[in-house]
Structures are given as structure tokens and as C-alpha cells.
Design a protein around this motif. Structure first.
Motif, PDB file in Angstrom:
ATOM      1  N   LEU A 105      48.656  80.763  59.749  1.00 21.72           N
ATOM      2  CA  LEU A 105      48.628  81.791  58.719  1.00 21.72           C
ATOM      3  C   LEU A 105      49.878  81.792  57.840  1.00 21.72           C
ATOM      4  O   LEU A 105      49.965  82.584  56.898  1.00 21.72           O
ATOM      5  N   SER A 106      50.852  80.932  58.137  1.00 22.46           N
ATOM      6  CA  SER A 106      52.065  80.881  57.325  1.00 22.46           C
ATOM      7  C   SER A 106      51.881  79.909  56.163  1.00 22.46           C
ATOM      8  O   SER A 106      50.826  79.305  55.997  1.00 22.46           O
ATOM      9  N   GLY A 107      52.942  79.735  55.398  1.00 22.48           N
ATOM     10  CA  GLY A 107      52.882  78.807  54.270  1.00 22.48           C
ATOM     11  C   GLY A 107      53.372  77.414  54.597  1.00 22.48           C
ATOM     12  O   GLY A 107      53.532  76.584  53.692  1.00 22.48           O
ATOM     13  N   ASP A 108      53.581  77.119  55.890  1.00 26.55           N
ATOM     14  CA  ASP A 108      54.214  75.853  56.277  1.00 26.55           C
ATOM     15  C   ASP A 108      53.432  74.609  55.866  1.00 26.55           C
ATOM     16  O   ASP A 108      54.022  73.554  55.640  1.00 26.55           O
ATOM     17  N   PHE A 109      52.102  74.710  55.798  1.00 25.02           N
ATOM     18  CA  PHE A 109      51.280  73.506  55.600  1.00 25.02           C
ATOM     19  C   PHE A 109      50.380  73.600  54.373  1.00 25.02           C
ATOM     20  O   PHE A 109      49.446  72.825  54.231  1.00 25.02           O
ATOM     21  N   ARG A 110      50.656  74.518  53.477  1.00 27.88           N
ATOM     22  CA  ARG A 110      49.775  74.706  52.315  1.00 27.88           C
ATOM     23  C   ARG A 110      50.045  73.715  51.186  1.00 27.88           C
ATOM     24  O   ARG A 110      49.107  73.276  50.501  1.00 27.88           O
ATOM     25  N   LEU A 111      51.292  73.370  50.958  1.00 30.74           N
ATOM     26  CA  LEU A 111      51.650  72.581  49.780  1.00 30.74           C
ATOM     27  C   LEU A 111      51.734  71.098  50.095  1.00 30.74           C
ATOM     28  O   LEU A 111      52.357  70.690  51.074  1.00 30.74           O
ATOM     29  N   ARG A 112      51.121  70.296  49.232  1.00 28.70           N
ATOM     30  CA  ARG A 112      51.194  68.839  49.387  1.00 28.70           C
ATOM     31  C   ARG A 112      52.565  68.312  48.954  1.00 28.70           C
ATOM     32  O   ARG A 112      53.056  67.332  49.489  1.00 28.70           O
ATOM     33  N   SER A 113      53.163  68.960  47.978  1.00 35.80           N
ATOM     34  CA  SER A 113      54.452  68.510  47.460  1.00 35.80           C
ATOM     35  C   SER A 113      55.588  69.062  48.318  1.00 35.80           C
ATOM     36  O   SER A 113      55.789  70.278  48.405  1.00 35.80           O
ATOM     37  N   THR A 114      56.345  68.154  48.935  1.00 33.13           N
ATOM     38  CA  THR A 114      57.492  68.604  49.727  1.00 33.13           C
ATOM     39  C   THR A 114      58.593  69.172  48.822  1.00 33.13           C
ATOM     40  O   THR A 114      59.341  70.067  49.230  1.00 33.13           O
ATOM     41  N   LEU A 115      58.692  68.679  47.588  1.00 30.36           N
ATOM     42  CA  LEU A 115      59.686  69.196  46.654  1.00 30.36           C
ATOM     43  C   LEU A 115      59.370  70.642  46.276  1.00 30.36           C
ATOM     44  O   LEU A 115      60.271  71.493  46.215  1.00 30.36           O
ATOM     45  N   GLU A 116      58.085  70.938  46.035  1.00 28.96           N
ATOM     46  CA  GLU A 116      57.705  72.306  45.707  1.00 28.96           C
ATOM     47  C   GLU A 116      57.881  73.224  46.912  1.00 28.96           C
ATOM     48  O   GLU A 116      58.306  74.376  46.778  1.00 28.96           O
ATOM     49  N   HIS A 117      57.562  72.701  48.100  1.00 27.15           N
ATOM     50  CA  HIS A 117      57.754  73.503  49.311  1.00 27.15           C
ATOM     51  C   HIS A 117      59.228  73.873  49.473  1.00 27.15           C
ATOM     52  O   HIS A 117      59.563  75.037  49.742  1.00 27.15           O
ATOM     53  N   GLU A 118      60.099  72.914  49.296  1.00 29.81           N
ATOM     54  CA  GLU A 118      61.525  73.183  49.443  1.00 29.81           C
ATOM     55  C   GLU A 118      62.019  74.151  48.381  1.00 29.81           C
ATOM     56  O   GLU A 118      62.834  75.042  48.659  1.00 29.81           O
ATOM     57  N   ALA A 119      61.509  74.023  47.158  1.00 26.21           N
ATOM     58  CA  ALA A 119      61.964  74.880  46.069  1.00 26.21           C
ATOM     59  C   ALA A 119      61.532  76.332  46.255  1.00 26.21           C
ATOM     60  O   ALA A 119      62.299  77.254  45.952  1.00 26.21           O
ATOM     61  N   PHE A 120      60.314  76.544  46.769  1.00 30.62           N
ATOM     62  CA  PHE A 120      59.786  77.910  46.849  1.00 30.62           C
ATOM     63  C   PHE A 120      59.954  78.550  48.225  1.00 30.62           C
ATOM     64  O   PHE A 120      59.993  79.774  48.330  1.00 30.62           O
ATOM     65  N   TYR A 121      60.006  77.738  49.280  1.00 28.77           N
ATOM     66  CA  TYR A 121      60.191  78.291  50.627  1.00 28.77           C
ATOM     67  C   TYR A 121      61.612  78.115  51.143  1.00 28.77           C
ATOM     68  O   TYR A 121      61.946  78.643  52.207  1.00 28.77           O
ATOM     69  N   LYS A 122      62.425  77.351  50.417  1.00 26.46           N
ATOM     70  CA  LYS A 122      63.818  77.110  50.803  1.00 26.46           C
ATOM     71  C   LYS A 122      63.916  76.476  52.189  1.00 26.46           C
ATOM     72  O   LYS A 122      64.838  76.754  52.952  1.00 26.46           O
ATOM     73  N   GLN A 123      62.930  75.638  52.529  1.00 28.54           N
ATOM     74  CA  GLN A 123      62.902  74.929  53.807  1.00 28.54           C
ATOM     75  C   GLN A 123      62.382  73.513  53.570  1.00 28.54           C
ATOM     76  O   GLN A 123      61.557  73.298  52.677  1.00 28.54           O
TER      77      GLN A 123
END
Length: 344
Positions: A105-123
Motif C-alpha cells: 500500500l506504500s509508494g515504494d513500487f509504483r514508479l518505473r523511473s528511479t530518478l522520479e522516485h528519488e526526487a519525489f520520495y527522497k529515497q
């Protein structure tokens, strides 16, 4: 697609456990799974609340289980992960290696782009850490038989269901601009104690937050076939928090290349969602109270103009259709149960 998660034979039930059962989404999952005819709830895991009885935290839910500390157990058929962002990344590999089905239920696996994940989740996360995106109304066939699902975000659910027919249908009328203002109830911020979410701060108050940087923005853009780094249309998202407990109310103002009558758009929406049991296209204006404590998303085509602007309003319960209810809906599809089982 062959369903590799076929229902259990005879009277045997699907065994399920929740990791992160003490939060609001975990509590809603507990309530839904306790009454699900094909699921047997085995374990409720928590961290800071481990050792407490579930009924002490949520007296309204009849459950005599004690919250346990999770230390890598892999006993159930299916695990729901209702954890803060970043925690599921640590747990998923071992669960998958043990052959367990997972709904995160978290956002850990929603985004295909690792760059976007890092930018928006700061992880940071591995490039391969992306699961089947579990929005049943849009990806029904992909979910059937999937072993691991990434449950959509609450804002993303309300906004995507309000936009999808105009983006994903076979129509030549292109959307060039979307402005979205969505108001969430306070439960969307989770159960942890925060001064800014206290009654004295939020009563008779409303405020915007994370404007332009909310983590559901790239999720929305990705699902609509574009990205925040190279968008095919102009998108503005203003999330707000309001003085009510649960629900999301989204107002979507769109600009179309060519003007379209509201009746034509409503017909498009009704056709797009004709087989979706939890989306209701309403003739009258929808309200938060129409969907609270349900798994429905209500959509109303409010207006359209000769200049090509369209106003669409959608409403969901953020803890159900925006979290636990949609997760159970995904479970039903994954394991071959009726999509509405345990949710109506």
C-alpha cells in the motif's frame, strides 16, 4: 492470462496477514478481511504497537488478536504491507523468495523511473523495484494472476479515475491542460501525532501543502502515459487538507483541443466504466458523504464550455477506495474471487 493465484480448493480459505496493522489503512484492512468469506486473517503485525491487543486500539472493530512484532515470518499465502514509504522495499525480496503473494500500500513500487522516485520520495530504490500497478478499472487483466501488486495512492486514485476516460479512450480530442485541486480528510496524513493535525489546528481550517512536489504527481502522469520530466500536457496539482476525518474531493478543470458537450463526455465516461462495479458516474453533483465508508468512486461531469474547458468532480473514501478497499479489490482479482467480494 492464466490465473496462477487460483482460489483454494473446497472450503480451504486464503490465509492472509497484515504488516502494519496498527495504522488507519491497516485497521480498515483488518475490518474488511475479518468479514471476507474467502480469507482467513492469520497475523496482525506492528512495530511500536506490538504487544497490544488490536481491540484496544480500535474498539469499534471486533478482533481479539494481539499485534505481533514482524521478524521475517512467511506463513500466510498473502501479505498486505501497510507501512511507511521505504519499509516495503526491505521486506518484499524475502516474501517473494518464499513464494508469497504481496499487496503493498506504500509508494515504494509504483514508479518505473528511479530518478522520479528519488526526487519525489527522497529515497533511492533498485531499478527493478516496480510492481504491477493495481488500479482494477484501468489494468484489470494485468492484475488477474499477478503475484505482487503496488496499490495506488489515494489522491492518484481519485484523480486518475476522474481523468482516465479522456486520456485512455479512443478519442481524437486531446487534453492539453489539467488543473486539479483535491481536498483530503485528516486521516490521509496517518495515525501518528502531529501538532499541525490536531483538532485546535484543523477545526474550521483548510490549507494546501506539497504544491508542485506531491509524490502522487509522477504516479498520475506515468499512468496517463507521460511523465513529469517530459509531460505531454500541462498538469497542476494542489493537494489540500480539510477539517474532516476521511474522504477525498477532487475538482478537475481540463482544457480540450476541441469543445465537447457535457452530455457527450458523460456518455464517454459511462461507456468507459460500464464494467467497473465501484465507479458511479453521477448525473447530480457528488459529495464526500456519498462515498465515505464505501469502496466507490463517484464522478460527476460538472460543466463544459465553448472554449474547450471541462470541469469534473470525483469523490472517494481515502481509506477504502484510496487504500484498503482497493487492496482487497486487487486481492479478489489476483485470486479469482468475485471483484466485489467483501466490499459491498
Amino acid at each position: 492470462m492464466m490465473n496462477t493465484n487460483a482460489p483454494m480448493a473446497g472450503s480451504e480459505k486464503l490465509t492472509v496477514s497484515i504488516i502494519g496493522a496498527s495504522g488507519y489503512s491497516g485497521a480498515e484492512l483488518t475490518r474488511l478481511l475479518l468479514r471476507h468469506p474467502h480469507a482467513e486473517l492469520e497475523h496482525l503485525y506492528a512495530f511500536s504497537q506490538a504487544g497490544n491487543r488490536f481491540s484496544e486500539l480500535y474498539p469499534a472493530i471486533t478482533c481479539d488478536k494481539t499485534l505481533e512484532h514482524y521478524s521475517g515470518q512467511c506463513e500466510s499465502d498473502l501479505y498486505f504491507l501497510a507501512l511507511p514509504h521505504g519499509e516495503a522495499l526491505k521486506l518484499l525480496p524475502a516474501l517473494e523468495k518464499a513464494g508469497k503473494a504481496v499487496i503493498d500500500l506504500s509508494g515504494d513500487f509504483r514508479l518505473r523511473s528511479t530518478l522520479e522516485h528519488e526526487a519525489f520520495y527522497k529515497q533511492t530504490k533498485p531499478e527493478t523495484a516496480c510492481l504491477t500497478y493495481g488500479m482494477p478499472e484501468l489494468f484489470h487483466e494485468r492484475i488477474i494472476g499477478a503475484r505482487s501488486i503496488s496499490n495506488p495512492g489515494c489522491y492518484a486514485t481519485s484523480i486518475l479515475l476522474g481523468l482516465a476516460p479522456l486520456f485512455l479512450s479512443e478519442t481524437e480530442n486531446r487534453v492539453t491542460q489539467v488543473n486539479c485541486t483535491a481536498v483530503s480528510g485528516i486521516s490521509g496524513a496517518g495515525r501518528s501525532s502531529k501538532t499541525e493535525l490536531s483538532f485546535s489546528e484543523m477545526s474550521e481550517n483548510m490549507r494546501a501543502y506539497k504544491v508542485g512536489i506531491h509524490q502522487h504527481t509522477p504516479e498520475i502522469m506515468q499512468t496517463l502515459g507521460t511523465s513529469v520530466t517530459d509531460p505531454s500536457f500541462d498538469f497542476t496539482f494542489t493537494p489540500m487538507i480539510g477539517p474532516f476525518t476521511r474522504g477525498i474531493y477532487a475538482g478537475l478543470t481540463l482544457r480540450l483541443e476541441k469543445p465537447e458537450q457535457a452530455e457527450t463526455i458523460e456518455s464517454l465516461y459511462r461507456d468507459f466504466y460500464r464494467t467497473a462495479p465501484f465507479v458511479r458516474v453521477r448525473e447530480q453533483m457528488t459529495e464526500v458523504r456519498h462515498v465515505v465508508n464505501t469502496n466507490f468512486c463517484d464522478i460527476h461531469i460538472a460543466s463544459s464550455s465553448k472554449t474547450g474547458s471541462v470541469v469534473i468532480v470525483s469523490a472517494i473514501d481515502n481509506l477504502l477506495k484510496g487504500a484498503a478497499g482497493q487492496a482487497v479489490q486487487n486481492m479478489n482479482l489476483m485470486f479469482g474471487f468475485d471483484e466485489t467480494e467483501g466490499l459491498l
